[in-house]
Design a protein around this motif. Structure first.
Motif, PDB file in Angstrom:
ATOM      1  N   ARG A   6     -29.101   4.761  21.588  1.00 53.64           N
ATOM      2  CA  ARG A   6     -29.138   3.338  21.842  1.00 53.64           C
ATOM      3  C   ARG A   6     -30.294   3.012  22.767  1.00 53.64           C
ATOM      4  O   ARG A   6     -30.641   3.798  23.627  1.00 53.64           O
ATOM      5  N   ALA A   7     -30.845   1.818  22.571  1.00 51.44           N
ATOM      6  CA  ALA A   7     -31.983   1.418  23.395  1.00 51.44           C
ATOM      7  C   ALA A   7     -31.492   1.038  24.781  1.00 51.44           C
ATOM      8  O   ALA A   7     -31.047  -0.052  25.018  1.00 51.44           O
ATOM      9  N   GLU A  54     -38.041   1.176  18.802  1.00 51.28           N
ATOM     10  CA  GLU A  54     -37.282   0.181  18.045  1.00 51.28           C
ATOM     11  C   GLU A  54     -38.265  -0.710  17.306  1.00 51.28           C
ATOM     12  O   GLU A  54     -39.347  -1.017  17.814  1.00 51.28           O
ATOM     13  N   VAL A  55     -37.899  -1.115  16.092  1.00 53.15           N
ATOM     14  CA  VAL A  55     -38.710  -2.037  15.304  1.00 53.15           C
ATOM     15  C   VAL A  55     -37.992  -3.383  15.263  1.00 53.15           C
ATOM     16  O   VAL A  55     -36.777  -3.445  15.044  1.00 53.15           O
ATOM     17  N   LEU A  56     -38.730  -4.458  15.497  1.00 51.00           N
ATOM     18  CA  LEU A  56     -38.149  -5.792  15.573  1.00 51.00           C
ATOM     19  C   LEU A  56     -38.866  -6.741  14.628  1.00 51.00           C
ATOM     20  O   LEU A  56     -40.062  -6.603  14.375  1.00 51.00           O
ATOM     21  N   VAL A  57     -38.131  -7.713  14.096  1.00 54.17           N
ATOM     22  CA  VAL A  57     -38.758  -8.839  13.407  1.00 54.17           C
ATOM     23  C   VAL A  57     -38.718 -10.084  14.283  1.00 54.17           C
ATOM     24  O   VAL A  57     -39.437 -11.050  14.039  1.00 54.17           O
ATOM     25  N   HIS A  58     -37.863 -10.056  15.286  1.00 52.89           N
ATOM     26  CA  HIS A  58     -37.769 -11.151  16.247  1.00 52.89           C
ATOM     27  C   HIS A  58     -37.821 -10.557  17.643  1.00 52.89           C
ATOM     28  O   HIS A  58     -37.089  -9.607  17.955  1.00 52.89           O
ATOM     29  N   VAL A  59     -38.689 -11.103  18.492  1.00 52.93           N
ATOM     30  CA  VAL A  59     -38.817 -10.618  19.866  1.00 52.93           C
ATOM     31  C   VAL A  59     -38.004 -11.528  20.785  1.00 52.93           C
ATOM     32  O   VAL A  59     -38.279 -12.723  20.884  1.00 52.93           O
ATOM     33  N   PRO A  60     -36.985 -10.986  21.439  1.00 52.05           N
ATOM     34  CA  PRO A  60     -36.176 -11.803  22.361  1.00 52.05           C
ATOM     35  C   PRO A  60     -37.022 -12.368  23.491  1.00 52.05           C
ATOM     36  O   PRO A  60     -38.028 -11.783  23.899  1.00 52.05           O
ATOM     37  N   ARG A  61     -36.598 -13.509  24.005  1.00 51.41           N
ATOM     38  CA  ARG A  61     -37.324 -14.143  25.103  1.00 51.41           C
ATOM     39  C   ARG A  61     -36.779 -13.659  26.436  1.00 51.41           C
ATOM     40  O   ARG A  61     -35.570 -13.645  26.673  1.00 51.41           O
ATOM     41  N   PHE A  62     -37.670 -13.256  27.315  1.00 49.63           N
ATOM     42  CA  PHE A  62     -37.305 -12.897  28.678  1.00 49.63           C
ATOM     43  C   PHE A  62     -38.559 -12.974  29.530  1.00 49.63           C
ATOM     44  O   PHE A  62     -39.680 -13.028  29.025  1.00 49.63           O
ATOM     45  N   ALA A  63     -38.367 -12.984  30.852  1.00 52.64           N
ATOM     46  CA  ALA A  63     -39.491 -13.084  31.783  1.00 52.64           C
ATOM     47  C   ALA A  63     -39.914 -11.697  32.230  1.00 52.64           C
ATOM     48  O   ALA A  63     -39.080 -10.870  32.592  1.00 52.64           O
ATOM     49  N   LEU A 110     -31.185  -8.669  27.840  1.00 56.41           N
ATOM     50  CA  LEU A 110     -31.752  -9.621  26.882  1.00 56.41           C
ATOM     51  C   LEU A 110     -32.325  -8.927  25.652  1.00 56.41           C
ATOM     52  O   LEU A 110     -32.838  -9.586  24.753  1.00 56.41           O
ATOM     53  N   LEU A 111     -32.210  -7.592  25.602  1.00 58.50           N
ATOM     54  CA  LEU A 111     -32.541  -6.828  24.400  1.00 58.50           C
ATOM     55  C   LEU A 111     -31.274  -6.369  23.679  1.00 58.50           C
ATOM     56  O   LEU A 111     -31.317  -5.508  22.806  1.00 58.50           O
ATOM     57  N   HIS A 112     -30.138  -6.916  24.067  1.00 55.69           N
ATOM     58  CA  HIS A 112     -28.833  -6.619  23.470  1.00 55.69           C
ATOM     59  C   HIS A 112     -28.419  -5.162  23.690  1.00 55.69           C
ATOM     60  O   HIS A 112     -27.810  -4.533  22.843  1.00 55.69           O
ATOM     61  N   THR A 113     -28.764  -4.612  24.834  1.00 56.63           N
ATOM     62  CA  THR A 113     -28.270  -3.300  25.241  1.00 56.63           C
ATOM     63  C   THR A 113     -27.279  -3.489  26.381  1.00 56.63           C
ATOM     64  O   THR A 113     -27.283  -4.523  27.057  1.00 56.63           O
ATOM     65  N   THR A 114     -26.420  -2.507  26.576  1.00 56.50           N
ATOM     66  CA  THR A 114     -25.387  -2.587  27.597  1.00 56.50           C
ATOM     67  C   THR A 114     -25.798  -1.784  28.821  1.00 56.50           C
ATOM     68  O   THR A 114     -26.205  -0.631  28.700  1.00 56.50           O
ATOM     69  N   LEU A 115     -25.686  -2.395  29.980  1.00 56.74           N
ATOM     70  CA  LEU A 115     -26.083  -1.775  31.236  1.00 56.74           C
ATOM     71  C   LEU A 115     -24.877  -1.659  32.149  1.00 56.74           C
ATOM     72  O   LEU A 115     -24.016  -2.544  32.173  1.00 56.74           O
ATOM     73  N   ASP A 116     -24.811  -0.591  32.912  1.00 52.49           N
ATOM     74  CA  ASP A 116     -23.722  -0.364  33.844  1.00 52.49           C
ATOM     75  C   ASP A 116     -24.282  -0.456  35.259  1.00 52.49           C
ATOM     76  O   ASP A 116     -25.056   0.405  35.681  1.00 52.49           O
ATOM     77  N   LEU A 163     -37.095  -6.834  42.095  1.00 48.94           N
ATOM     78  CA  LEU A 163     -37.200  -7.935  41.130  1.00 48.94           C
ATOM     79  C   LEU A 163     -38.016  -7.518  39.907  1.00 48.94           C
ATOM     80  O   LEU A 163     -37.707  -7.896  38.778  1.00 48.94           O
ATOM     81  N   SER A 164     -39.071  -6.748  40.140  1.00 53.94           N
ATOM     82  CA  SER A 164     -39.883  -6.264  39.031  1.00 53.94           C
ATOM     83  C   SER A 164     -39.061  -5.373  38.108  1.00 53.94           C
ATOM     84  O   SER A 164     -39.169  -5.460  36.872  1.00 53.94           O
ATOM     85  N   ASN A 165     -38.232  -4.533  38.682  1.00 51.99           N
ATOM     86  CA  ASN A 165     -37.400  -3.643  37.872  1.00 51.99           C
ATOM     87  C   ASN A 165     -36.336  -4.408  37.099  1.00 51.99           C
ATOM     88  O   ASN A 165     -36.001  -4.063  35.963  1.00 51.99           O
ATOM     89  N   ILE A 166     -35.797  -5.466  37.701  1.00 54.08           N
ATOM     90  CA  ILE A 166     -34.834  -6.308  36.982  1.00 54.08           C
ATOM     91  C   ILE A 166     -35.514  -6.950  35.782  1.00 54.08           C
ATOM     92  O   ILE A 166     -34.917  -7.078  34.703  1.00 54.08           O
ATOM     93  N   ALA A 167     -36.763  -7.356  35.960  1.00 57.76           N
ATOM     94  CA  ALA A 167     -37.510  -7.940  34.836  1.00 57.76           C
ATOM     95  C   ALA A 167     -37.721  -6.922  33.735  1.00 57.76           C
ATOM     96  O   ALA A 167     -37.735  -7.266  32.548  1.00 57.76           O
ATOM     97  N   ARG A 168     -37.874  -5.653  34.097  1.00 57.51           N
ATOM     98  CA  ARG A 168     -38.141  -4.618  33.102  1.00 57.51           C
ATOM     99  C   ARG A 168     -36.879  -4.109  32.429  1.00 57.51           C
ATOM    100  O   ARG A 168     -36.958  -3.349  31.471  1.00 57.51           O
ATOM    101  N   ILE A 169     -35.700  -4.499  32.897  1.00 57.38           N
ATOM    102  CA  ILE A 169     -34.481  -3.981  32.257  1.00 57.38           C
ATOM    103  C   ILE A 169     -34.327  -4.429  30.794  1.00 57.38           C
ATOM    104  O   ILE A 169     -33.946  -3.587  29.977  1.00 57.38           O
ATOM    105  N   PRO A 170     -34.494  -5.661  30.358  1.00 55.97           N
ATOM    106  CA  PRO A 170     -34.853  -6.876  31.073  1.00 55.97           C
ATOM    107  C   PRO A 170     -33.625  -7.778  31.263  1.00 55.97           C
ATOM    108  O   PRO A 170     -32.778  -7.911  30.381  1.00 55.97           O
ATOM    109  N   LEU A 171     -33.600  -8.462  32.444  1.00 54.46           N
ATOM    110  CA  LEU A 171     -32.502  -9.385  32.727  1.00 54.46           C
ATOM    111  C   LEU A 171     -32.985 -10.736  33.261  1.00 54.46           C
ATOM    112  O   LEU A 171     -32.161 -11.612  33.516  1.00 54.46           O
ATOM    113  N   LEU A 172     -34.290 -10.931  33.448  1.00 54.27           N
ATOM    114  CA  LEU A 172     -34.794 -12.211  33.938  1.00 54.27           C
ATOM    115  C   LEU A 172     -35.110 -13.129  32.764  1.00 54.27           C
ATOM    116  O   LEU A 172     -35.758 -12.721  31.798  1.00 54.27           O
ATOM    117  N   VAL A 173     -34.664 -14.368  32.869  1.00 55.76           N
ATOM    118  CA  VAL A 173     -34.943 -15.332  31.805  1.00 55.76           C
ATOM    119  C   VAL A 173     -36.244 -16.051  32.100  1.00 55.76           C
ATOM    120  O   VAL A 173     -36.648 -16.211  33.256  1.00 55.76           O
TER     121      VAL A 173
END
Length: 561
Positions: A10-11, A447-456, A482-488, A550-560
């Motif tokens: 899983r991604a 991962e291959v995408l046809v739609h790129v999710p929006r995040f900051a 925001l990439l539809h992966t689950t984080l703990d 904050l930079s790492n939160i953006a890279r998870i990604p979780l910033l809108v």
């Protein structure tokens, strides 16, 4: 040459919000959502199941594979999606949040999870999703047509008439170019798991309360585990299975291993069942299952002879792998599929890294073999300069996804640094790059995408974390990226930071709130393994590390954005 191997992947990317915190992210096991008709107390009301976001069920994944094989599925940005057995909506609600112009419907027989999901939908203010407490057998004929239909963790756990109805709905309500996802337990691998299931069934009291049954099941498993040796043969297989049971959460144990119904099938039997309802096998959502895998020369030759009989070929591969679970995509039986994926025709797709090299700044020299590793055993070893340049490029750009032409141009630029004879030999033409990217996709390294999710990708003056993730944190540790992966997220300070990112707090306010939390004793701050004491040191350390966090939160990604 490229060697690749992987198991279920899983991604998911682990990121530490502060250097002094323990890693907060971990990959999560697959979740199940089962519906049973006519029970006085629904087992999912009795023992709630921990639902998660499931990347393989996302319309993005289904649309990519459909396009690979010649279909023209509906755009992910504007489609209709149905999830049967949606539980509390943990899988489908994030989809609705991330795709506001698409329409979503989820049904489940259990009332309590539906109520929980509806409360989240209301708080988020979503208008494009409906959750209903409804039996699959009563699914309304006027529900309309859906471009993507999801049935995760139901097929093997329900009576035969419900299995029939799942496929009937998938036929009657699927758009002409639509894709249906169905997961199920498979033989031959489930023969091993069934063996332990039957041992537990023999030991437990079926009339006991759920908690007592789970306790009895774990007790007999632990007793057997303590009794078996490491010898080869039966005891070795038994020990491995028992270890897996011990690791399972109570909900997984109760709803899977101890479920009254759990009927695995062979792959060819499932495909035959789907064919009765006018549906055909498209692919498995794990792309590596759909493509060739590393095998002996003799086996490759035999499988090559079966290339035109995809069902028999896949069944023989299941025999070899001892496979026990499948996530299969179906489409209408009247469609003509083209299984010859052209690696040179990847325009319109985006590529997202799921891996990193075993060494920093890997050499592009063809004589240097570099291993790229992902989660859960995904790995690829290669000395090919194009492969190394492409995978390193994608890793450096995480979580940004790059178009095929962007990857091609950047790889050209990197290869230009090689000595001219080498650069001329390993030209990054479309065909070569396409083949390498497809191999990496098959290995689970991108991962291959046809739609790129929006995040900051960068934090603003008053950063905003995903509203859904903040809601999820109020009732547990697990959030959906925001990439539809689950984080703990286990650390209370990390949780507090995310909850503060609601758009009303600037940097100074964030620091003040975190300091108050630490002073109250509700969270702790460590440096070098030692607790930081004193208001001045606490504030100084938080200020020093906040931007990195904050930079790492953006890279998870979780910033809108």
């Amino acid at each position: 040459m490229i060697r690749h191997s992987r198991r279920c992947f899983r991604a998911l990317r682990g990121v530490v919000l502060f250097f002094f915190l323990s890693p907060i992210l971990s990959s999560l096991e697959l979740s199940l959502s089962v519906m049973k008709r006519g029970a006085m107390i629904n087992p999912y009301d009795e023992v709630p199941y921990d639902n998660y976001a499931l990347l393989h069920t996302h319309p993005n994944r289904m649309a990519v594979l459909a396009r690979f094989f010649g279909m023209k599925p509906a755009p992910v940005e504007k489609c209709r999606v149905l999830e049967l057995g949606c539980g509390n909506g943990a899988n489908i609600i994030p989809m609705a949040y991330g795709l506001p112009d698409s329409e979503f419907m989820g049904i489940d027989l259990a009332g309590r999870p539906i109520e929980q999901g509806q409360a989240i939908i209301e708080e988020l203010g979503l208008k494009n999703i409906t959750l209903r407490q409804l039996d699959i057998l009563d699914f309304p004929a006027d529900a309309g047509v859906f471009d993507y239909i999801i049935s995760y963790g139901i097929y093997s756990w329900v009576p035969a008439n419900v299995r029939d109805r799942i496929l009937e709905i998938s036929k009657q309500h699927l758009a002409a170019q639509g894709v249906a996802f169905v997961s199920y337990n498979t033989y031959p691998g489930w023969h091993l798991r069934r063996m332990v299931r039957e041992m537990m069934e023999y030991h437990i009291d079926p009339a006991a309360e759920p908690a007592a049954r789970m306790q009895q099941a774990k007790a007999v498993v632990q007793f057997l585990l303590d009794s078996v040796s490491d010898d080869e043969g039966y005891q070795s297989y038994l020990k491995q299975e028992l270890k897996q049971v011990i690791k399972r959460t109570p909900a997984t144990l109760y709803h899977d291993d101890l479920s009254p119904i759990n009927d695995p099938v062979y792959f060819h039997q499932f495909v035959g069942h789907a064919a009765q309802y006018g549906l055909q096998y498209l692919a498995d959502s794990d792309f590596f299952v759909a493509l060739d895998v590393p095998l002996s020369a003799e086996m490759q030759s035999t499988l090559e002879e079966l290339k035109t009989d995809i069902i028999r070929r896949e069944q023989y591969l299941d025999f070899l792998r001892c496979r026990r679970f499948r996530q299969t995509l179906l489409c209408h039986g009247n469609l003509i599929l083209d299984r010859n994926v052209d690696p040179a025709s990847l325009d319109g797709f985006h590529f997202l890294s799921l891996s990193k090299a075993g060494v920093p700044n890997p050499s592009l020299d063809p004589g240097t073999v570099v291993e790229f590793c992902g989660e859960r055993g995904a790995r690829l070893s290669t000395g090919h300069p194009v492969a190394k340049a492409a995978l390193q490029l994608l890793f450096e750009n995480w979580p940004r996804a790059l178009r095929f032409h962007e990857v091609l141009a950047a790889v050209h630029e990197r290869l230009a640094t090689l000595p001219q004879p080498v650069a001329a030999e390993f030209r990054a033409d479309r065909q070569a790059l396409g083949e390498l990217l497809m191999s990496a996709y098959g290995a689970g390294l991108l991962e291959v995408l046809v739609h790129v999710p929006r995040f900051a990708l960068e934090s603003s003056k008053r950063p905003v974390a995903s509203p859904l993730a903040r809601i999820q944190l109020r009732s547990g540790n697990r959030v959906t990226s925001l990439l539809h992966t689950t984080l703990d997220i286990q650390d209370t300070l990390a949780q507090a930071l995310l909850l503060l990112l609601d758009g009303t707090h600037d940097r100074a306010a964030i620091v003040d709130e975190l300091c108050r939390l630490i002073e109250s004793g509700k969270a702790s701050l460590k440096q070098g393994g030692q607790a930081v004491r004193g208001e001045a040191d606490t504030r100084r350390l938080i200020v020093e590390q906040l931007e990195g966090a904050l930079s790492n939160i953006a890279r998870i990604p979780l910033l809108v954005a």
